[in-house]
Design a protein around this motif. Sequence first.
Motif, PDB file in Angstrom:
ATOM      1  N   PHE A 166       0.973  -0.936  -0.103  1.00  0.00           N
ATOM      2  CA  PHE A 166       0.445   0.181  -0.030  1.00  0.00           C
ATOM      3  C   PHE A 166       0.740   1.428   0.026  1.00  0.00           C
ATOM      4  O   PHE A 166       1.920   1.269   0.674  1.00  0.00           O
ATOM      5  N   THR A 167       0.166   2.413  -1.047  1.00  0.00           N
ATOM      6  CA  THR A 167       1.766   3.372  -0.563  1.00  0.00           C
ATOM      7  C   THR A 167       0.549   4.969  -0.639  1.00  0.00           C
ATOM      8  O   THR A 167      -0.018   4.635  -1.252  1.00  0.00           O
ATOM      9  N   PRO A 168       0.724   5.178   0.377  1.00  0.00           N
ATOM     10  CA  PRO A 168      -0.214   5.854   1.134  1.00  0.00           C
ATOM     11  C   PRO A 168      -0.345   7.563   0.113  1.00  0.00           C
ATOM     12  O   PRO A 168       0.466   7.991  -0.596  1.00  0.00           O
ATOM     13  N   LYS A 169      -1.545   8.227   0.269  1.00  0.00           N
ATOM     14  CA  LYS A 169      -1.173   9.012  -0.045  1.00  0.00           C
ATOM     15  C   LYS A 169      -1.314  10.533   0.236  1.00  0.00           C
ATOM     16  O   LYS A 169      -1.104  10.246   1.662  1.00  0.00           O
ATOM     17  N   PRO A 170      -0.612  11.444   0.073  1.00  0.00           N
ATOM     18  CA  PRO A 170      -0.052  13.094   0.860  1.00  0.00           C
ATOM     19  C   PRO A 170      -1.712  13.207   1.300  1.00  0.00           C
ATOM     20  O   PRO A 170      -2.646  13.469   0.247  1.00  0.00           O
ATOM     21  N   ARG A 171      -1.505  14.066   2.262  1.00  0.00           N
ATOM     22  CA  ARG A 171      -2.555  14.622   3.703  1.00  0.00           C
ATOM     23  C   ARG A 171      -2.877  15.888   2.299  1.00  0.00           C
ATOM     24  O   ARG A 171      -2.223  16.332   1.842  1.00  0.00           O
ATOM     25  N   GLY A 172      -4.431  16.340   2.247  1.00  0.00           N
ATOM     26  CA  GLY A 172      -4.971  16.827   1.594  1.00  0.00           C
ATOM     27  C   GLY A 172      -5.492  17.405   2.357  1.00  0.00           C
ATOM     28  O   GLY A 172      -5.758  17.396   2.940  1.00  0.00           O
ATOM     29  N   PHE A 173      -5.982  19.310   1.672  1.00  0.00           N
ATOM     30  CA  PHE A 173      -6.390  19.908   2.700  1.00  0.00           C
ATOM     31  C   PHE A 173      -7.897  20.329   1.991  1.00  0.00           C
ATOM     32  O   PHE A 173      -7.423  19.929   0.844  1.00  0.00           O
ATOM     33  N   PHE A 174      -8.405  20.955   2.817  1.00  0.00           N
ATOM     34  CA  PHE A 174      -9.653  21.315   2.091  1.00  0.00           C
ATOM     35  C   PHE A 174      -9.177  23.027   0.974  1.00  0.00           C
ATOM     36  O   PHE A 174      -8.402  24.144   1.637  1.00  0.00           O
ATOM     37  N   ARG A 175      -9.812  22.446   0.397  1.00  0.00           N
ATOM     38  CA  ARG A 175      -9.432  23.888  -1.177  1.00  0.00           C
ATOM     39  C   ARG A 175     -10.672  25.457   0.204  1.00  0.00           C
ATOM     40  O   ARG A 175     -11.999  25.170  -0.049  1.00  0.00           O
ATOM     41  N   VAL A 176      -9.711  26.317   0.073  1.00  0.00           N
ATOM     42  CA  VAL A 176     -11.014  27.990   0.301  1.00  0.00           C
ATOM     43  C   VAL A 176     -11.012  28.392  -0.467  1.00  0.00           C
ATOM     44  O   VAL A 176     -10.203  28.716  -1.434  1.00  0.00           O
ATOM     45  N   ASP A 177     -12.591  29.121  -0.469  1.00  0.00           N
ATOM     46  CA  ASP A 177     -12.716  30.394  -1.888  1.00  0.00           C
ATOM     47  C   ASP A 177     -12.560  31.743  -0.545  1.00  0.00           C
ATOM     48  O   ASP A 177     -13.572  31.892   0.114  1.00  0.00           O
ATOM     49  N   PHE A 178     -10.968  32.693  -0.779  1.00  0.00           N
ATOM     50  CA  PHE A 178     -11.279  34.368  -0.835  1.00  0.00           C
ATOM     51  C   PHE A 178     -12.220  34.499  -0.848  1.00  0.00           C
ATOM     52  O   PHE A 178     -12.441  35.157  -1.760  1.00  0.00           O
ATOM     53  N   PRO A 179     -13.230  35.770  -0.037  1.00  0.00           N
ATOM     54  CA  PRO A 179     -14.080  36.737  -0.412  1.00  0.00           C
ATOM     55  C   PRO A 179     -12.807  37.817  -0.920  1.00  0.00           C
ATOM     56  O   PRO A 179     -11.375  37.522  -0.712  1.00  0.00           O
ATOM     57  N   LYS A 180     -13.371  38.642  -1.630  1.00  0.00           N
ATOM     58  CA  LYS A 180     -12.589  39.716  -2.712  1.00  0.00           C
ATOM     59  C   LYS A 180     -13.040  40.726  -1.242  1.00  0.00           C
ATOM     60  O   LYS A 180     -12.846  41.065  -0.272  1.00  0.00           O
ATOM     61  N   LYS A 181     -11.135  41.573  -0.458  1.00  0.00           N
ATOM     62  CA  LYS A 181     -11.180  42.730  -0.272  1.00  0.00           C
ATOM     63  C   LYS A 181     -11.495  43.845  -0.070  1.00  0.00           C
ATOM     64  O   LYS A 181     -11.510  44.747  -0.920  1.00  0.00           O
ATOM     65  N   GLU A 182     -12.652  44.179   0.884  1.00  0.00           N
ATOM     66  CA  GLU A 182     -13.397  45.152   1.234  1.00  0.00           C
ATOM     67  C   GLU A 182     -12.608  45.226   2.275  1.00  0.00           C
ATOM     68  O   GLU A 182     -14.074  44.642   2.712  1.00  0.00           O
ATOM     69  N   TYR A 183     -13.157  47.313   2.822  1.00  0.00           N
ATOM     70  CA  TYR A 183     -13.385  47.398   3.875  1.00  0.00           C
ATOM     71  C   TYR A 183     -14.407  48.199   4.220  1.00  0.00           C
ATOM     72  O   TYR A 183     -14.778  48.826   3.206  1.00  0.00           O
ATOM     73  N   ARG A 184     -14.338  48.656   6.054  1.00  0.00           N
ATOM     74  CA  ARG A 184     -16.093  49.234   6.230  1.00  0.00           C
ATOM     75  C   ARG A 184     -15.199  50.109   7.236  1.00  0.00           C
ATOM     76  O   ARG A 184     -14.549  49.254   8.018  1.00  0.00           O
ATOM     77  N   LEU A 185     -15.903  51.195   7.477  1.00  0.00           N
ATOM     78  CA  LEU A 185     -15.291  51.943   8.891  1.00  0.00           C
ATOM     79  C   LEU A 185     -15.898  51.338  10.517  1.00  0.00           C
ATOM     80  O   LEU A 185     -17.210  51.884  10.397  1.00  0.00           O
TER      81      LEU A 185
END
Length: 198
Positions: A23-42
């Motif tokens: 058995f050859t183990p697969k490398p550990r994978g991580f969830f894909r994260v979709d990042f929101p657009k950078k917008e800011y408020r005061l």
Amino acid sequence: MRPVIYFLLAVILCTAACQPQGFTPKPRGFFRVDFPKKEYRLFNEPGYPYSFEYPVYANIVKDTLFFDAKAENPWWINVEFPEFNSKVYMSYKVVGQQNSLDKLINDAFKLTYKHTLKADGIDEVEINTPNNVHGLFYQVGGNAASAKQFYATDSIHHYLRGALYFYAPPNADSLAPMQKFLQEDMWHLVNTLKWKAN
């Protein structure tokens, strides 16, 4: 006799070659994260001694408890990131006789360096903005509970400390993309931080 030996040898090699490999183990994978657009408020609420810009995908929540005790003053808040299951705890203190600047800076140092048991290293980046905001931004490497922290002050009246925590095991590899993304937001907060007159 030789042909029989060659035949048996060929049969043995063929059957050995057809056996399944280990058995050859697969490398550990991580969830894909979709990042929101950078917008800011005061954030500029009446009665608060500071203002700053924060991301539109975050919420400001007043912090009423500090380790199950009442918060020291009404200006402690949390910047919550529900999408990332994390928040920046922000505690504000008035610099004065009860809280000398040296004591506050020393407390920030101690709180950050408590993570040295799990940290691979701690980088300190100086904060100096045109808005009279000075301090240090700490980047804690490794599996520390809080990898991004800062303190900011005007050295006379105001002191603000922030620490980013995730509600997940502190696995540096899996949290790295989110830490990097939220670190930019923390820097934006610090760079837009302004003190209000006492």
